[in-house]
Scaffold this active site. Structure first.
Site, PDB file in Angstrom:
ATOM      1  N   ARG A   1      11.460  25.039  15.599  1.00  0.00           N
ATOM      2  CA  ARG A   1      12.111  24.177  14.597  1.00  0.00           C
ATOM      3  C   ARG A   1      11.343  24.295  13.287  1.00  0.00           C
ATOM      4  O   ARG A   1      10.121  24.236  13.279  1.00  0.00           O
ATOM      5  CB  ARG A   1      12.123  22.721  15.103  1.00  0.00           C
ATOM      6  CG  ARG A   1      13.338  21.950  14.618  1.00  0.00           C
ATOM      7  CD  ARG A   1      13.420  20.592  15.260  1.00  0.00           C
ATOM      8  NE  ARG A   1      12.996  19.562  14.334  1.00  0.00           N
ATOM      9  CZ  ARG A   1      13.084  18.260  14.600  1.00  0.00           C
ATOM     10  NH1 ARG A   1      13.560  17.848  15.756  1.00  0.00           N
ATOM     11  NH2 ARG A   1      12.680  17.381  13.705  1.00  0.00           N
TER      12      ARG A   1
ATOM     13  N   LYS B   1      12.319  10.162  20.755  1.00  0.00           N
ATOM     14  CA  LYS B   1      13.603   9.491  20.518  1.00  0.00           C
ATOM     15  C   LYS B   1      14.756  10.299  21.103  1.00  0.00           C
ATOM     16  O   LYS B   1      15.612   9.778  21.807  1.00  0.00           O
ATOM     17  CB  LYS B   1      13.834   9.280  19.012  1.00  0.00           C
ATOM     18  CG  LYS B   1      12.744   8.467  18.323  1.00  0.00           C
ATOM     19  CD  LYS B   1      13.028   8.250  16.840  1.00  0.00           C
ATOM     20  CE  LYS B   1      13.007   9.506  15.983  1.00  0.00           C
ATOM     21  NZ  LYS B   1      11.689  10.176  15.881  1.00  0.00           N
TER      22      LYS B   1
ATOM     23  N   ARG C   1      15.817   4.905   8.240  1.00  0.00           N
ATOM     24  CA  ARG C   1      14.478   5.456   8.085  1.00  0.00           C
ATOM     25  C   ARG C   1      13.707   4.866   6.928  1.00  0.00           C
ATOM     26  O   ARG C   1      12.579   5.240   6.680  1.00  0.00           O
ATOM     27  CB  ARG C   1      14.625   6.954   7.841  1.00  0.00           C
ATOM     28  CG  ARG C   1      14.018   7.782   8.947  1.00  0.00           C
ATOM     29  CD  ARG C   1      14.336   9.217   8.618  1.00  0.00           C
ATOM     30  NE  ARG C   1      13.431  10.108   9.236  1.00  0.00           N
ATOM     31  CZ  ARG C   1      13.675  10.690  10.424  1.00  0.00           C
ATOM     32  NH1 ARG C   1      14.760  10.428  11.105  1.00  0.00           N
ATOM     33  NH2 ARG C   1      12.797  11.530  10.910  1.00  0.00           N
TER      34      ARG C   1
ATOM     35  N   ARG D   1       5.476  14.529   7.790  1.00  0.00           N
ATOM     36  CA  ARG D   1       6.486  13.661   8.427  1.00  0.00           C
ATOM     37  C   ARG D   1       5.823  12.384   8.933  1.00  0.00           C
ATOM     38  O   ARG D   1       6.395  11.294   8.820  1.00  0.00           O
ATOM     39  CB  ARG D   1       7.180  14.413   9.575  1.00  0.00           C
ATOM     40  CG  ARG D   1       8.200  15.448   9.074  1.00  0.00           C
ATOM     41  CD  ARG D   1       8.463  16.553  10.094  1.00  0.00           C
ATOM     42  NE  ARG D   1       9.059  16.091  11.321  1.00  0.00           N
ATOM     43  CZ  ARG D   1       9.058  16.796  12.461  1.00  0.00           C
ATOM     44  NH1 ARG D   1       8.501  18.009  12.504  1.00  0.00           N
ATOM     45  NH2 ARG D   1       9.623  16.310  13.534  1.00  0.00           N
TER      46      ARG D   1
ATOM     47  N   ARG E   1       6.277  22.343  20.884  1.00  0.00           N
ATOM     48  CA  ARG E   1       7.701  22.578  20.626  1.00  0.00           C
ATOM     49  C   ARG E   1       7.894  23.693  19.593  1.00  0.00           C
ATOM     50  O   ARG E   1       8.861  24.463  19.680  1.00  0.00           O
ATOM     51  CB  ARG E   1       8.389  21.287  20.152  1.00  0.00           C
ATOM     52  CG  ARG E   1       9.895  21.463  20.088  1.00  0.00           C
ATOM     53  CD  ARG E   1      10.628  20.174  19.811  1.00  0.00           C
ATOM     54  NE  ARG E   1      10.385  19.710  18.461  1.00  0.00           N
ATOM     55  CZ  ARG E   1      10.821  18.568  17.973  1.00  0.00           C
ATOM     56  NH1 ARG E   1      11.511  17.747  18.742  1.00  0.00           N
ATOM     57  NH2 ARG E   1      10.575  18.208  16.737  1.00  0.00           N
TER      58      ARG E   1
HETATM   59  P1  AP5 Z   1      11.694  14.453  20.966  1.00  0.00           P
HETATM   60  O1  AP5 Z   1      12.437  13.744  21.999  1.00  0.00           O
HETATM   61  O2  AP5 Z   1      12.321  15.606  20.276  1.00  0.00           O
HETATM   62  O3  AP5 Z   1      11.166  13.400  19.862  1.00  0.00           O
HETATM   63  P2  AP5 Z   1      11.884  12.855  18.576  1.00  0.00           P
HETATM   64  O4  AP5 Z   1      11.324  11.505  18.347  1.00  0.00           O
HETATM   65  O5  AP5 Z   1      13.350  13.017  18.667  1.00  0.00           O
HETATM   66  O6  AP5 Z   1      11.257  13.875  17.526  1.00  0.00           O
HETATM   67  P3  AP5 Z   1      11.891  14.587  16.273  1.00  0.00           P
HETATM   68  O7  AP5 Z   1      10.936  15.665  15.891  1.00  0.00           O
HETATM   69  O8  AP5 Z   1      13.304  14.935  16.478  1.00  0.00           O
HETATM   70  O9  AP5 Z   1      11.791  13.383  15.252  1.00  0.00           O
HETATM   71  P4  AP5 Z   1      11.961  13.282  13.727  1.00  0.00           P
HETATM   72  O10 AP5 Z   1      12.167  11.839  13.504  1.00  0.00           O
HETATM   73  O11 AP5 Z   1      10.815  13.880  12.990  1.00  0.00           O
HETATM   74  O12 AP5 Z   1      13.162  14.249  13.406  1.00  0.00           O
HETATM   75  P5  AP5 Z   1      14.682  14.042  13.019  1.00  0.00           P
HETATM   76  O13 AP5 Z   1      15.439  15.112  13.688  1.00  0.00           O
HETATM   77  O14 AP5 Z   1      15.098  12.637  13.210  1.00  0.00           O
HETATM   78  O15 AP5 Z   1      10.290  14.891  21.579  1.00  0.00           O
HETATM   79  C1  AP5 Z   1       9.389  15.688  20.831  1.00  0.00           C
HETATM   80  C2  AP5 Z   1       8.718  16.688  21.788  1.00  0.00           C
HETATM   81  O16 AP5 Z   1       7.918  15.977  22.715  1.00  0.00           O
HETATM   82  C3  AP5 Z   1       9.725  17.506  22.602  1.00  0.00           C
HETATM   83  O17 AP5 Z   1       9.229  18.798  22.773  1.00  0.00           O
HETATM   84  C4  AP5 Z   1       9.771  16.747  23.937  1.00  0.00           C
HETATM   85  O18 AP5 Z   1      10.084  17.590  25.006  1.00  0.00           O
HETATM   86  C5  AP5 Z   1       8.342  16.206  24.053  1.00  0.00           C
HETATM   87  N1  AP5 Z   1       8.273  14.940  24.763  1.00  0.00           N
HETATM   88  C6  AP5 Z   1       9.163  13.919  24.774  1.00  0.00           C
HETATM   89  N2  AP5 Z   1       8.724  12.893  25.530  1.00  0.00           N
HETATM   90  C7  AP5 Z   1       7.521  13.262  26.022  1.00  0.00           C
HETATM   91  C8  AP5 Z   1       6.572  12.617  26.860  1.00  0.00           C
HETATM   92  N3  AP5 Z   1       6.781  11.395  27.365  1.00  0.00           N
HETATM   93  N4  AP5 Z   1       5.434  13.276  27.132  1.00  0.00           N
HETATM   94  C9  AP5 Z   1       5.202  14.523  26.630  1.00  0.00           C
HETATM   95  N5  AP5 Z   1       6.064  15.190  25.836  1.00  0.00           N
HETATM   96  C10 AP5 Z   1       7.221  14.554  25.523  1.00  0.00           C
HETATM   97  O19 AP5 Z   1      14.660  14.309  11.454  1.00  0.00           O
HETATM   98  C11 AP5 Z   1      14.373  15.584  10.926  1.00  0.00           C
HETATM   99  C12 AP5 Z   1      14.479  15.552   9.417  1.00  0.00           C
HETATM  100  O20 AP5 Z   1      15.822  15.258   9.015  1.00  0.00           O
HETATM  101  C13 AP5 Z   1      13.638  14.485   8.689  1.00  0.00           C
HETATM  102  O21 AP5 Z   1      12.317  14.885   8.480  1.00  0.00           O
HETATM  103  C14 AP5 Z   1      14.424  14.322   7.385  1.00  0.00           C
HETATM  104  O22 AP5 Z   1      14.167  15.371   6.505  1.00  0.00           O
HETATM  105  C15 AP5 Z   1      15.869  14.422   7.867  1.00  0.00           C
HETATM  106  N6  AP5 Z   1      16.441  13.112   8.240  1.00  0.00           N
HETATM  107  C16 AP5 Z   1      16.892  12.725   9.475  1.00  0.00           C
HETATM  108  N7  AP5 Z   1      17.350  11.462   9.441  1.00  0.00           N
HETATM  109  C17 AP5 Z   1      17.186  11.046   8.156  1.00  0.00           C
HETATM  110  C18 AP5 Z   1      17.449   9.810   7.505  1.00  0.00           C
HETATM  111  N8  AP5 Z   1      17.947   8.750   8.157  1.00  0.00           N
HETATM  112  N9  AP5 Z   1      17.133   9.714   6.185  1.00  0.00           N
HETATM  113  C19 AP5 Z   1      16.624  10.762   5.505  1.00  0.00           C
HETATM  114  N10 AP5 Z   1      16.350  11.948   6.065  1.00  0.00           N
HETATM  115  C20 AP5 Z   1      16.621  12.095   7.386  1.00  0.00           C
HETATM  116 MG    MG Z   2      14.764  14.057  17.548  1.00  0.00          MG
END
Ligand code: AP5
Ligand code: MG
Length: 191
Positions: free
Chosen positions: A133, A13, A88, A144, A127
């Site tokens: 992280r 994402k 979410r 997750r 990562r």
């Molecule tokens: P990346 O682009 O970082 O993927 P992402 O989907 O953004 O992954 P996140 O880990 O950020 O998602 P998340 O939903 O768990 O975390 P969030 O920060 O939202 O890519 C991942 C990796 O893959 C990178 O190394 C990238 O380089 C690689 N990659 C990308 N594309 C690729 C490809 N095509 N091929 C190979 N490799 C690739 O949330 C974190 C925490 O915050 C949650 O767990 C929760 O505690 C809290 N939180 C956030 N939002 C809320 C909400 N709305 N409600 C409640 N809690 C929340």
């Molecule tokens: Mg992200």
């Protein structure tokens, strides 16, 4: 362009939104990034959210709604946005619709990027080594993924029932995924 970008943890994402925001000239709003900044800065929100994030669980809907309302009210979000990581769960999806109805800016639609769970475990292990992280250790990644399946996947159905969901495969080269997204959004007639 007002898009909800959905997908599993590690689904790409953030990577895709970082590329698409240039194409569409709208801000990329990641609730995860906003929370991590709050943790880094030691704000009251960050202090409340840190343990929950480290456990791979969801921060409370109340805190998240305050955060997203504040962000969406900023000037750069008035012409559109890519939302990454919000909503979410179903309660957040309903709150978001209410907030956006109030300002007469409904979402164009939701885009779901799909990636196989074992590929995600590999991506996030990589990562973890590169970036450290605090929620990228394998046990938390699996937590997750479970929370995503239980609470976030139903949000895709919520948009599908309204005819507002587009799905693309998030595997393969990053540029290939971007092309799939652009083609799907074009076909859906958004923006
Ligand atoms: P990346 O682009 O970082 O993927 P992402 O989907 O953004 O992954 P996140 O880990 O950020 O998602 P998340 O939903 O768990 O975390 P969030 O920060 O939202 O890519 C991942 C990796 O893959 C990178 O190394 C990238 O380089 C690689 N990659 C990308 N594309 C690729 C490809 N095509 N091929 C190979 N490799 C690739 O949330 C974190 C925490 O915050 C949650 O767990 C929760 O505690 C809290 N939180 C956030 N939002 C809320 C909400 N709305 N409600 C409640 N809690 C929340
Ligand atoms: Mg992200």
């Amino acid at each position: 362009m007002r898009i909800v970008l959905m997908g599993p943890p590690g689904g790409g994402k953030g990577t895709q939104a970082g590329l698409l925001k240039q194409q569409w000239q709208v801000p990329h709003i990641s609730t995860g990034e906003l929370l991590r900044a709050a943790v880094r800065d030691g704000t009251p929100l960050g202090l409340k959210a840190k343990a929950t994030m480290d456990a791979g669980e969801l921060v409370s809907d109340d805190l998240m709604l305050g955060l997203i309302e504040e962000r969406l009210s900023q000037p750069d979000a008035q012409t559109g946005f890519i939302l990454d990581g919000y909503p979410r769960n179903l309660s957040q999806a309903e709150s978001l619709d209410q907030v956006l109805a109030r300002i007469q800016q409904p979402v164009s639609g939701a885009l779901l990027v799909e990636v196989d769970s074992e590929k995600i475990v590999d991506r996030l292990a990589k990562r973890a080594q590169q970036e450290g992280r605090s929620d990228d250790n394998e046990a938390t990644v699996r937590k997750r993924l479970a929370i995503y399946a239980e609470q976030t996947a139903p949000v895709a159905n919520y948009y599908a029932e309204k005819g507002q969901l587009v799905q693309v495969l998030g595997e393969g080269e990053i540029a290939e995924v971007t092309q799939r997204i652009l083609a799907a959004v074009n076909e859906a007639g958004w923006g």
